[in-house]
Write an enzyme that holds these catalytic residues in place. Structure first.
Site, PDB file in Angstrom:
ATOM      1  CB  ILE A   1       2.393  -8.771  -8.161  1.00  0.00           C
ATOM      2  CG1 ILE A   1       1.469  -7.661  -7.652  1.00  0.00           C
ATOM      3  CG2 ILE A   1       3.162  -8.312  -9.394  1.00  0.00           C
ATOM      4  CD1 ILE A   1       2.196  -6.400  -7.197  1.00  0.00           C
TER       5      ILE A   1
ATOM      6  CG  ASP B   1      -5.578 -13.201  -2.604  1.00  0.00           C
ATOM      7  OD1 ASP B   1      -6.496 -14.009  -2.846  1.00  0.00           O
ATOM      8  OD2 ASP B   1      -5.745 -11.967  -2.663  1.00  0.00           O
TER       9      ASP B   1
ATOM     10  CG  ASP C   1      -5.586  -3.675 -10.466  1.00  0.00           C
ATOM     11  OD1 ASP C   1      -5.351  -2.925 -11.425  1.00  0.00           O
ATOM     12  OD2 ASP C   1      -5.696  -4.909 -10.597  1.00  0.00           O
TER      13      ASP C   1
ATOM     14  CD  GLU D   1      -6.364  -2.343  -0.388  1.00  0.00           C
ATOM     15  OE1 GLU D   1      -5.994  -3.328   0.297  1.00  0.00           O
ATOM     16  OE2 GLU D   1      -7.532  -2.206  -0.792  1.00  0.00           O
ATOM     17  CG  ASP D   2      -3.323  -5.814  -0.793  1.00  0.00           C
ATOM     18  OD1 ASP D   2      -4.158  -4.960  -1.168  1.00  0.00           O
ATOM     19  OD2 ASP D   2      -3.523  -7.043  -0.911  1.00  0.00           O
TER      20      ASP D   2
ATOM     21  CE  LYS E   1     -10.048 -13.557   4.084  1.00  0.00           C
ATOM     22  NZ  LYS E   1     -10.175 -14.910   3.533  1.00  0.00           N
TER      23      LYS E   1
END
Length: 180
Positions: free
Chosen positions: A153, A159, A103, A99-100, A43
């Protein structure tokens, strides 16, 4: 109310939009006349992808996937699960994953390898944030707006336990919020 849980703001909404415009201009140049397929990884990618699309001045198509390796926590489970696949046939397509954050890299490595197997013409990755210190697999994004420190973050799609995605900026979450 949400701000009380933010240790510090890393990037304002205005700063994020400026970087997103720059990336949109680069994608316009790189994909002129190619009609790439942008695949948002839900999301978290929604705010970034929505902003980015406004700044790409060439034909694009969009699709979405729901993929998880976190399952509600703060650390990756190591297992990538596809909960919703793309609807578009990607064979011979130029695909850009949106992509946000990258990681550990597990999710995007898995997706990149899967789409290459499905015979996409090319597979690239565009991310709003890259956290190289968190990487556990060998993968790099092709397009990165910001490299971020190894801190938790949130905001602008990022989120913690499905909260904070709606913050218009990106900030560091106070440790006592997620270490309870």
């Amino acid at each position: 109310m949400l701000e009380q849980n933010i240790k510090k703001v890393l990037y304002s909404e205005e700063e994020i939009i400026v970087k997103t415009k720059e990336l949109g201009a680069q994608l316009t140049k790189d994909y002129a006349g190619k009609n790439p397929l942008l695949v948002g990884v839900l999301k978290g990618s929604v705010p970034f992808m929505a902003e980015l699309m406004k700044h790409i001045d060439t034909h694009i198509e969009i699709d979405f996937m729901v993929v998880s390796s976190y399952h509600g926590g703060t650390t990756s489970s190591g297992e990538v699960k596809i909960l919703k696949d793309v609807d578009t046939n990607i064979e011979n397509r130029d695909v850009i994953f949106i992509e946000d954050i990258i990681d550990t890299g597990r999710t995007l490595k898995y997706l990149r390898d899967m789409f290459k197997y499905r015979q996409a013409n090319s597979v690239r990755i565009a991310t709003l944030f890259d956290k190289p210190e968190g990487r556990v697999v060998d993968i790099d994004a092709d397009y990165v707006c910001y490299k971020v420190p190894n801190e938790f973050i949130v905001g602008f799609g990022l989120d913690y336990a499905e909260n904070y995605r709606n913050l218009p900026y990106v900030g560091v979450l106070k440790e006592d919020v997620y270490s309870k």
